[in-house]
Design a protein around this motif. Sequence first.
Motif, mmCIF file in Angstrom:
data_model
loop_
_atom_site.group_PDB
_atom_site.id
_atom_site.type_symbol
_atom_site.label_atom_id
_atom_site.label_comp_id
_atom_site.label_asym_id
_atom_site.label_seq_id
_atom_site.Cartn_x
_atom_site.Cartn_y
_atom_site.Cartn_z
ATOM 1 N N GLN A 33 56.799 -29.527 28.674
ATOM 2 C CA GLN A 33 56.939 -28.075 28.575
ATOM 3 C C GLN A 33 55.583 -27.377 28.580
ATOM 4 N N THR A 34 54.610 -27.952 27.869
ATOM 5 C CA THR A 34 53.254 -27.392 27.915
ATOM 6 C C THR A 34 52.668 -27.540 29.315
ATOM 7 N N THR A 35 52.957 -28.664 29.959
ATOM 8 C CA THR A 35 52.501 -28.865 31.335
ATOM 9 C C THR A 35 53.071 -27.793 32.245
ATOM 10 N N ALA A 36 54.340 -27.446 32.056
ATOM 11 C CA ALA A 36 54.976 -26.402 32.875
ATOM 12 C C ALA A 36 54.239 -25.078 32.716
ATOM 13 N N ILE A 37 53.873 -24.745 31.483
ATOM 14 C CA ILE A 37 53.130 -23.501 31.224
ATOM 15 C C ILE A 37 51.774 -23.547 31.923
ATOM 16 N N CYS A 38 51.123 -24.697 31.867
ATOM 17 C CA CYS A 38 49.805 -24.846 32.494
ATOM 18 C C CYS A 38 49.895 -24.730 34.011
ATOM 19 N N ILE A 39 50.959 -25.269 34.599
ATOM 20 C CA ILE A 39 51.140 -25.162 36.052
ATOM 21 C C ILE A 39 51.331 -23.707 36.457
ATOM 22 N N VAL A 40 52.145 -22.981 35.707
ATOM 23 C CA VAL A 40 52.355 -21.556 36.002
ATOM 24 C C VAL A 40 51.037 -20.796 35.889
ATOM 25 N N LEU A 41 50.274 -21.080 34.839
ATOM 26 C CA LEU A 41 48.981 -20.418 34.656
ATOM 27 C C LEU A 41 48.030 -20.757 35.798
ATOM 28 N N SER A 42 48.012 -22.012 36.217
ATOM 29 C CA SER A 42 47.154 -22.421 37.331
ATOM 30 C C SER A 42 47.560 -21.722 38.623
ATOM 31 N N LEU A 43 48.859 -21.578 38.841
ATOM 32 C CA LEU A 43 49.341 -20.870 40.033
ATOM 33 C C LEU A 43 48.870 -19.421 40.042
ATOM 34 N N VAL A 44 48.968 -18.771 38.890
ATOM 35 C CA VAL A 44 48.533 -17.372 38.777
ATOM 36 C C VAL A 44 47.029 -17.260 39.019
ATOM 37 N N LEU A 45 46.266 -18.130 38.388
ATOM 38 C CA LEU A 45 44.806 -18.093 38.540
ATOM 39 C C LEU A 45 44.395 -18.451 39.963
ATOM 40 N N ASP A 46 45.124 -19.378 40.581
ATOM 41 C CA ASP A 46 44.814 -19.767 41.960
ATOM 42 C C ASP A 46 45.017 -18.598 42.910
ATOM 43 N N PHE A 47 46.007 -17.764 42.629
ATOM 44 C CA PHE A 47 46.224 -16.563 43.448
ATOM 45 C C PHE A 47 45.123 -15.537 43.214
#
Length: 237
Positions: A33-47
């Motif tokens: 679940q923490t990994t899921a949050i980190c992936i979403v954050l990485s996607l946002v930052l990557d954009f």
Amino acid sequence: MNFIKNNLANAITLGNLFSGCIGAIHLISGDYQTTAICIVLSLVLDFFDGFTARALKANSNLGTQLDSLADMVSFGLVPGLTMFKMLEPFETDLFGMTLPFAIQYFGLLITLFSCLRLAIFNLDADQKYYFKGLNTPSNTILIFGLFYAFKENQSFEFLLNNEFALIILTVISSWLLISPIKMIAMKFKSMKLQDNYPKIALLVGSVIILVIFKTVGIPMVILYYILISIIFQKQLK
């Protein structure tokens, strides 16, 4: 002020990398679940790192290299580790045969091909308004989305309880990363309606899938993305 302007996008990129590192650590420990949050954050930052660089006119070769290196962790290592975790229950057993090695290491093939895909992308000047092959963030959403849906509500049980299916998925995922198939990129070359039919179809269809299927729809959106990209191949140029 110039220092901040020239390095703000790079700082955002490093934030993507930091988030990806945290996600990988928690995935190994079983905290998906923490990994899921980190992936979403990485996607946002990557954009936003690319958006910020363009807005501030601060594009640089350093930023390009940092972006790929950050993506290698967030969208290269993490999906490979996800497949590693999905194959972990089978350990050294494959179809009833005892293997001299741990089968879950095969999942890291995704990480190797993610690295290859990012290197190819950096050298291919044609991929400005479309992607050639499945981009690493989308591949991460596909692989982790399957894992997350299974962990949350046992969805895709037929897939995650079958080692052969997971191995096939690993091979297909790896191939898609370097395939010649043109994939839709959300970059607008023209604002004419007819030039953006693929993007409109992708956005509308994705929203419908997520509304109907919710968590289960996350990996389904990527499958739909691949399908729509194939349908509109001739318009992607």
